[in-house]
Write an enzyme that holds these catalytic residues in place. Sequence first.
Site, PDB file in Angstrom:
ATOM      1  CG  ASP A  21       1.968  13.675  -8.696  1.00 43.91           C
ATOM      2  OD1 ASP A  21       0.929  13.058  -8.831  1.00 43.91           O
ATOM      3  OD2 ASP A  21       2.980  12.964  -8.381  1.00 43.91           O
ATOM      4  CG  ASP A  23       0.099  10.639  -3.024  1.00 48.90           C
ATOM      5  OD1 ASP A  23       0.006  11.454  -2.226  1.00 48.90           O
ATOM      6  OD2 ASP A  23      -0.520   9.541  -3.226  1.00 48.90           O
ATOM      7  CG  ASP A 210       6.432  11.174  -8.479  1.00 53.03           C
ATOM      8  OD1 ASP A 210       5.237  11.432  -8.682  1.00 53.03           O
ATOM      9  OD2 ASP A 210       6.719  10.131  -7.572  1.00 53.03           O
TER      10      ASP A 210
END
Length: 275
Positions: A21, A23, A210
């Site tokens: 991922d 961001d 996250d």
Amino acid sequence: MTTDYQPPQRPSGPRLIVFSDLDGTLLDHDSYSWAAAEPALGRMRALGIPLILASSKTAAEIAELRAEMGFDHAPAIVENGAGVLAPGAGALNDRSAHEKIRAALAELPAALRQGFTGFSDWSVAEVAQHTGLSPAQAELAARRQFSEPGLWTGSDAGRRAFEAALQAKGIEARQGGRYLTLSFGATKADRMAEITADYRSHPVTMALGDAPNDVEMIAMADHGVVVRNSHGPGIPALPGEKSGRITRTQRPGPEGWRLAVLERIAQEYEEEKEG
């Protein structure tokens, strides 16, 4: 770029592939910098380990980031799994899927529609203001082809009704670290499986994320990593954590990413030497 990724088969490939991922994971939540992760990225480049970026970002955004990081030779998963960006490619102009999502939103009752504000409801300047991106970066972020990210400001009950109404139209809502993203299905994990199947070497897979929209990808990997998130909803305890197949970083963002990736590289390549 296409939603049906069909790359050529390779006779051999790397021992390890890293899916990540962006961001809040590889990119710092506030600055969008990956500088803290550069030692691990450099090690990956030296060993020929592919980095498969997997994000809700657009193809235009990811193409630029991928090239800057030095992984333009690898495919990337864009718009939360709604599409795949081929190696070396940039964005295309087909926005038909995005237009259908916008049309579906316009057909919703006003009471449901008013709780959601998407990127397409904002000017480029407003996208920059909401995201913290530069105007140039915000312009790339606004080039949606497969999905519509946005913010839900209504009640929880209203959100459930909103998502149910869209689901009846074939549109799924996925919560990321910052935004609720609407698309016609397909997840990061779906694309991860397609890309991994391309390698006849049967490499070990590592996936880092996250936010809730990373869960399937993390769970599917041989080694999943939940990167510490101090700003969003984060990820609840996952079954794989008991066995150690899924771990969590103590540090957030690219700092935690760097440590986790370097540790996995050391373990995989040390095992290779011992074998």
